[in-house]
Enzyme design. Sequence first.
Site, PDB file in Angstrom:
ATOM      1  N   THR A 158       0.865  -1.185   0.000  1.00 39.65           N
ATOM      2  CA  THR A 158       0.000   0.000   0.000  1.00 39.65           C
ATOM      3  C   THR A 158       0.901   1.234   0.000  1.00 39.65           C
ATOM      4  OG1 THR A 158      -0.263  -0.246   2.414  1.00 39.65           O
ATOM      5  CG2 THR A 158      -2.037  -1.079   1.018  1.00 39.65           C
ATOM      6  N   LYS A 184       4.234  -6.863   3.880  1.00 43.38           N
ATOM      7  CA  LYS A 184       3.946  -5.463   3.604  1.00 43.38           C
ATOM      8  C   LYS A 184       3.565  -4.806   4.912  1.00 43.38           C
ATOM      9  CE  LYS A 184       0.452  -3.514   3.232  1.00 43.38           C
ATOM     10  NZ  LYS A 184      -0.413  -2.674   4.181  1.00 43.38           N
ATOM     11  N   THR A 195      -1.362  -3.080  10.780  1.00 40.31           N
ATOM     12  CA  THR A 195      -1.548  -3.066   9.330  1.00 40.31           C
ATOM     13  C   THR A 195      -0.337  -3.648   8.666  1.00 40.31           C
ATOM     14  OG1 THR A 195      -3.066  -1.261   9.280  1.00 40.31           O
ATOM     15  CG2 THR A 195      -1.959  -1.710   7.265  1.00 40.31           C
ATOM     16  N   GLU A 281       5.727   4.930   7.419  1.00 39.91           N
ATOM     17  CA  GLU A 281       5.333   6.030   6.541  1.00 39.91           C
ATOM     18  C   GLU A 281       6.101   7.302   6.868  1.00 39.91           C
ATOM     19  OE1 GLU A 281       0.795   4.588   5.537  1.00 39.91           O
ATOM     20  OE2 GLU A 281       1.141   5.918   7.240  1.00 39.91           O
ATOM     21  N   ASN A 403      -0.699  10.549   5.602  1.00 44.24           N
ATOM     22  CA  ASN A 403      -1.969  10.117   6.196  1.00 44.24           C
ATOM     23  C   ASN A 403      -3.067  11.159   6.101  1.00 44.24           C
ATOM     24  OD1 ASN A 403      -1.767   7.301   7.491  1.00 44.24           O
ATOM     25  ND2 ASN A 403       0.204   8.262   7.929  1.00 44.24           N
ATOM     26  N   SER A 408      -6.897  10.364  -1.046  1.00 47.46           N
ATOM     27  CA  SER A 408      -6.932  11.292  -2.177  1.00 47.46           C
ATOM     28  C   SER A 408      -6.342  10.659  -3.431  1.00 47.46           C
ATOM     29  CB  SER A 408      -6.142  12.552  -1.851  1.00 47.46           C
ATOM     30  OG  SER A 408      -6.667  13.145  -0.683  1.00 47.46           O
TER      31      SER A 408
END
EC number: 2.3.1.35
Length: 408
Positions: A158, A184, A195, A281, A403, A408
């Site tokens: 992702t 992942k 996640t 991230e 985040n 979007s």
Amino acid sequence: MTVAVQQLKKVSGKNIVTPKGYKAVGIHCGLKHKKYDLAVLISEVPASVAGVFTTNAIQAAPLLVTKEVVKENGKMQAVIINSGNANACTGAQGMADALLMQQKTAEKFSISQNLVGVASTGVIGEKLNMKPVLSGIEKLNPMDSLEGSIQFSQAILTTDTVTKNTAYKTEVDGKEVIIAGTAKGSGMIEPNMATMLGFITTDANIESVQLQQALKEVTDVTFNSITVDGDTSTNDMVLVLANGLAGNQSLNPSHPDWENFVHALHTVAQDLAKMIAKDGEGATKLIEVEVHGALSDCEARKIAKSVVGSPLVKTAVFGCDANWGRVIAAVGYSGASIDPNGIIIAIGETVVVTNGEPAHFSEGLLTQYLKQPEVKIQVHLNKGTGKGLAWGCDLTYDYVQINASYRS
């Protein structure tokens, strides 16, 4: 535990399909704009399976389907995975879609439906667009090759910036046994699980009960010892498939090579866990916290995760600020038993706290150390013999940006 570490060797090459009897592939089916978004992993024969799953009380439909396969069957031959949509919080339709993915994958590869696991990752709360998924399943052509392995590892991503693969070989009954893994995970990482999706393959011969025991043992000190942002997601799992094609005698805790196998599994899991933490991230640094001298290993891991999970510690590391007060505060609120007067803290090789009080150190040298891509923090408690590790990453401006615009 005494482990024959000398028998463990890193394997390069085909990654998830390196053990005997596995094939994999990833394709673009249309859930994402351009990137690969559908993958399958398949074993030549039904494999023993073990799994660990998110502790979030809200669990996505694919996860529930897969948990049922693991619990009721103890065998799995294929896993179908999509990215771009989590199929979570999607009600009865979501469950029907997950079961349809399972069914169509079974039909495509002529195997029993109750031998197929399902995994999804991506946006929560949106219905899964089944048209591209179903047409994509028909186009899947898994391969026993590096190409298939790479495509598989790309299709499950992702917000990850890199694929995550590793493989090792050991010996069981004088036979070569390989354990390989692909994962992942980048955000919403606060396991137990979080996640992340992890898929581990091995050609070892082991029954599902023993495999579950081994996985549980290594999960506590690997996947459950990483954190990125403290959020626990709805979809995440680690599955281990063992198809027995190495030809060894069935493994169990009394087998003389049991420790070799568990050590190899632990090493694969730890590699993947650290890759996930490093790829948080927006992250620029991997943080490793090592705790010694706790009352137990469990308490040591609790403290290590408290420190590495602290937003203030994360931002200090990002800013190259040797603010050890944030570290000792996280030790204090961890809930573990401590003696404030016995705490020693080191950042890298620099001792910053001795017996709970400030130590003399060069702020300039420590600032230079904190600019490195990997930062190690050591905490010594002088309470007992417990030790533990945890991994995480710094908290950056980019994490907020990623985040804030995720949908979007």
